[in-house]
Design an enzyme around this catalytic site. Structure first.
Site, PDB file in Angstrom:
ATOM      1  N   CYS A 102       2.392 -17.701 -13.726  1.00 22.91           N
ATOM      2  CA  CYS A 102       1.015 -17.382 -14.094  1.00 22.91           C
ATOM      3  C   CYS A 102       0.183 -18.603 -14.469  1.00 22.91           C
ATOM      4  O   CYS A 102      -1.042 -18.515 -14.542  1.00 22.91           O
ATOM      5  CB  CYS A 102       1.007 -16.384 -15.249  1.00 22.91           C
ATOM      6  SG  CYS A 102       1.859 -14.825 -14.866  1.00 22.91           S
ATOM      7  N   HIS A 138       5.519 -29.151 -19.775  1.00 28.83           N
ATOM      8  CA  HIS A 138       6.646 -28.584 -19.031  1.00 28.83           C
ATOM      9  C   HIS A 138       7.898 -28.629 -19.896  1.00 28.83           C
ATOM     10  O   HIS A 138       8.312 -29.692 -20.344  1.00 28.83           O
ATOM     11  CB  HIS A 138       6.870 -29.369 -17.737  1.00 28.83           C
ATOM     12  CG  HIS A 138       7.534 -28.564 -16.657  1.00 28.83           C
ATOM     13  ND1 HIS A 138       8.729 -27.908 -16.848  1.00 28.83           N
ATOM     14  CD2 HIS A 138       7.166 -28.303 -15.378  1.00 28.83           C
ATOM     15  CE1 HIS A 138       9.056 -27.279 -15.720  1.00 28.83           C
ATOM     16  NE2 HIS A 138       8.126 -27.495 -14.823  1.00 28.83           N
ATOM     17  N   HIS A 198      -6.696  -4.763 -20.544  1.00 26.10           N
ATOM     18  CA  HIS A 198      -6.955  -3.323 -20.530  1.00 26.10           C
ATOM     19  C   HIS A 198      -7.558  -2.859 -19.203  1.00 26.10           C
ATOM     20  O   HIS A 198      -7.126  -1.849 -18.633  1.00 26.10           O
ATOM     21  CB  HIS A 198      -7.906  -2.965 -21.680  1.00 26.10           C
ATOM     22  CG  HIS A 198      -8.317  -1.530 -21.703  1.00 26.10           C
ATOM     23  ND1 HIS A 198      -7.577  -0.544 -22.308  1.00 26.10           N
ATOM     24  CD2 HIS A 198      -9.408  -0.899 -21.170  1.00 26.10           C
ATOM     25  CE1 HIS A 198      -8.171   0.620 -22.159  1.00 26.10           C
ATOM     26  NE2 HIS A 198      -9.290   0.434 -21.479  1.00 26.10           N
ATOM     27  N   HIS A 253      -4.301 -16.432 -21.237  1.00 23.33           N
ATOM     28  CA  HIS A 253      -3.726 -15.612 -20.176  1.00 23.33           C
ATOM     29  C   HIS A 253      -3.292 -14.243 -20.689  1.00 23.33           C
ATOM     30  O   HIS A 253      -2.526 -14.143 -21.655  1.00 23.33           O
ATOM     31  CB  HIS A 253      -2.534 -16.340 -19.555  1.00 23.33           C
ATOM     32  CG  HIS A 253      -1.718 -15.482 -18.641  1.00 23.33           C
ATOM     33  ND1 HIS A 253      -2.273 -14.839 -17.554  1.00 23.33           N
ATOM     34  CD2 HIS A 253      -0.399 -15.156 -18.645  1.00 23.33           C
ATOM     35  CE1 HIS A 253      -1.332 -14.162 -16.925  1.00 23.33           C
ATOM     36  NE2 HIS A 253      -0.193 -14.339 -17.573  1.00 23.33           N
ATOM     37  N   ASN A 281      -2.378  -7.489 -15.940  1.00 25.50           N
ATOM     38  CA  ASN A 281      -1.983  -8.883 -15.749  1.00 25.50           C
ATOM     39  C   ASN A 281      -2.105  -9.216 -14.270  1.00 25.50           C
ATOM     40  O   ASN A 281      -1.273  -8.815 -13.466  1.00 25.50           O
ATOM     41  CB  ASN A 281      -0.542  -9.077 -16.240  1.00 25.50           C
ATOM     42  CG  ASN A 281      -0.070 -10.521 -16.133  1.00 25.50           C
ATOM     43  OD1 ASN A 281      -0.711 -11.354 -15.489  1.00 25.50           O
ATOM     44  ND2 ASN A 281       1.051 -10.823 -16.753  1.00 25.50           N
ATOM     45  N   HIS A 285     -15.216 -20.612 -27.191  1.00 27.37           N
ATOM     46  CA  HIS A 285     -14.644 -19.504 -26.419  1.00 27.37           C
ATOM     47  C   HIS A 285     -13.202 -19.830 -26.036  1.00 27.37           C
ATOM     48  O   HIS A 285     -12.882 -20.988 -25.720  1.00 27.37           O
ATOM     49  CB  HIS A 285     -15.466 -19.233 -25.158  1.00 27.37           C
ATOM     50  CG  HIS A 285     -16.927 -19.050 -25.427  1.00 27.37           C
ATOM     51  ND1 HIS A 285     -17.468 -17.870 -25.895  1.00 27.37           N
ATOM     52  CD2 HIS A 285     -17.969 -19.919 -25.312  1.00 27.37           C
ATOM     53  CE1 HIS A 285     -18.770 -18.014 -26.045  1.00 27.37           C
ATOM     54  NE2 HIS A 285     -19.099 -19.244 -25.705  1.00 27.37           N
TER      55      HIS A 285
END
Length: 505
Positions: free
Chosen positions: A240, A319, A436, A407, A440, A403
């Site tokens: 993702c 990583h 919602h 994810h 995902n 803001h």
């Protein structure tokens, strides 16, 4: 409407609400809290403007001394070198050379011209009940696992209007879904920006689990007849967080290329990736992931500054693949029946927290005001050097960003992020509403979140936006943008436009 909700949430965060007064705090505690609040505010202003407090008096002293210097003093100082023509030319040429060298070697500024999120048609809308009915009809799951999936769906944070394609392992159907999402997002983006396909010099497509031959980037080149010398890349297997890796790759290429555009496409098709076995750790991905995708146009042209929405400021990549627990917490494998799926470890929230800590520690010095950095340094020295038993100071990242786009991987991850970064409900609203409404959508979910903030009219000129994403490997990546103009929701059409007044739920 958005500003009113923000005010409501901020009132919930302050210690002087009606709910607090019901607890009848003592007057001394009330006065102390007011004093501490203003002391912290004054401290932030003092440290942030410390350089001005030093420079302004210094300039005043220098100006006073210069005002007392006479013309005769200047003649005595500069007279001997007045006619040194060679030295003057040499110094001028040297400074011109340094200025030219700086202009040539500094990285180009990279602008985010615009982006588009794909919104599937109503025929793909899938409620929780409809999704469970499809799973029952498939005959691939036993009753125990159907009950498990139903429980996960109820707790997932997904609503009743997410989008899902019919599961099908056929390669042709998978490619059909991928092309529908990719071409749909790119068509919207090109229509928004007016950029011609031939003007695009860099193409990056990321898709973690579906990697056909020819590649998805080649599919885009063929469909839009992009030019032959285009720099094209397809990123796979990165989970993702691949969307932000794609943005970072495009940014680095744009900083060394001539005037051109970079097109970034993020998506993950559902059609070939539904797990049909009975392993509970693999069934969770079936419940969370839904259809979606996004296309983003970046530019390094100075002429695009005026019409671009954002400027890319920082990108930080972390990583954790060297650690075995981090490497294996999201793993594609076969179960006992040789059915392929993606297993999610129970350690995923803890691993994500460690990756976030490392990423934020790297990002903090780049974005935090001096006041927060100083407090963090004092806390660290007290703990490490003087061995004092104190909690490490958690910087207030709300002073660095207006803001946050985090994810929308799941409800548990968002709750952990809210706690660790000490954010308010208002800050997490775009992420929770995206989970919602759209579920995902993997690497593209960050763009649905940014589109939510735009549709609410929250993005003002100068606002700073932080995008954070997690991915298999394990990775945590973040990118910082600055808004170049006010994003007027009346002039911007995105997937939230027609229904934004229904949110937050």
């Amino acid at each position: 409407m958005g500003d009113q909700r923000r005010a409501d949430y901020m009132r919930e965060e302050t210690p002087f609400t009606a709910r607090t007064l019901e607890r009848k705090p003592s007057l001394p505690n009330f006065i102390l809290s007011v004093r501490l609040k203003h002391v912290k505010l004054g401290y932030c202003y003092l440290i942030s403007n410390l350089r001005y407090l030093i420079i302004v008096p210094l300039l005043g002293v220098v100006s006073f001394h210069l005002s007392t210097v006479t013309i005769k003093d200047f003649d005595l100082l500069w007279g001997p070198s007045r006619f040194n023509f060679v030295a003057t030319v040499f110094c001028s040429a040297f400074f011109v050379f340094l200025g030219t060298l700086y202009c040539v070697t500094r990285p180009r500024k990279v602008y985010l011209v615009n982006f588009a999120c794909y919104k599937p048609g109503p025929e793909f809308m899938c409620s929780r009940e409809h999704y469970m009915e499809k799973c029952r009809r498939s005959g691939k799951f036993n009753e125990q696992n159907l009950a498990f999936m139903e429980k996960i769906l109820e707790r997932s944070g997904l609503g009743q209007k997410t989008y899902a394609a019919e599961p099908n392992a056929c390669l042709a159907e998978a490619r059909k879904e991928a092309e529908m999402v990719i071409f749909g997002a790119i068509d919207q983006l090109l229509a928004k920006t007016g950029v011609k396909a031939k003007d695009i010099g860099i193409l990056v497509v990321n898709c973690s689990l579906f990697c056909p031959t020819p590649s998805l980037s080649a599919t885009v080149v063929n469909h839009y007849k992009l030019r032959g010398n285009i720099l094209s890349y397809t990123l796979g297997g990165m989970g993702c967080s691949a969307g932000l890796i794609s943005i970072d790759l495009a940014k680095q290429l744009l900083q060394v290329q001539g005037n051109t555009y970079a097109l970034v496409v993020s998506m993950e098709p559902m059609t070939p990736n539904l797990y049909s076995g009975n392993n509970e750790s693999m069934l969770m991905t079936n419940c969370l992931f839904r259809m979606g995708g996004a296309a983003i146009l970046l530019s390094n042209k100075t002429s695009d500054h005026g019409r671009s929405k954002y400027q890319l400021i920082h990108s930080v990549r972390t990583h954790k693949g060297a650690d075995d627990k981090s490497y294996g917490c999201i793993f594609q494998q076969e179960d006992e029946e040789k059915k392929v799926g993606v297993a999610l470890s129970r350690d995923i929230v803890a691993v994500a927290g460690e990756a976030l800590k490392t990423n934020i520690t790297t990002l903090g010095p780049l974005v935090l005001p001096a006041s927060e950095q100083f407090l963090f340094l004092v806390s660290l020295l007290a703990k490490k050097v003087f061995d004092l038993e104190i909690k490490p100071y958690i910087p207030n990242f709300k002073l660095a960003f207006e803001h946050f786009c985090i994810h929308a991987g799941g409800k548990a991850v968002l709750n952990a992020m809210e706690k660790n970064l000490e954010l308010t409900q208002w800050h997490l609203e775009p992420s929770r509403m995206t989970l919602h409404r759209f579920g995902n959508t993997s690497s593209s979910s960050l763009w649905y979140e940014l589109a939510y903030s735009e549709a609410k009219g929250r993005i003002r000129k100068g606002d700073r936006i932080l995008q954070i994403a997690f991915g298999s490997g394990f990775k945590c990546n973040s990118i910082v943008y600055r808004a170049l103009r006010f994003i007027d929701p009346a002039k911007e059409k995105n997937p939230w436009t027609d229904e934004i007044d229904e949110f937050p739920v």
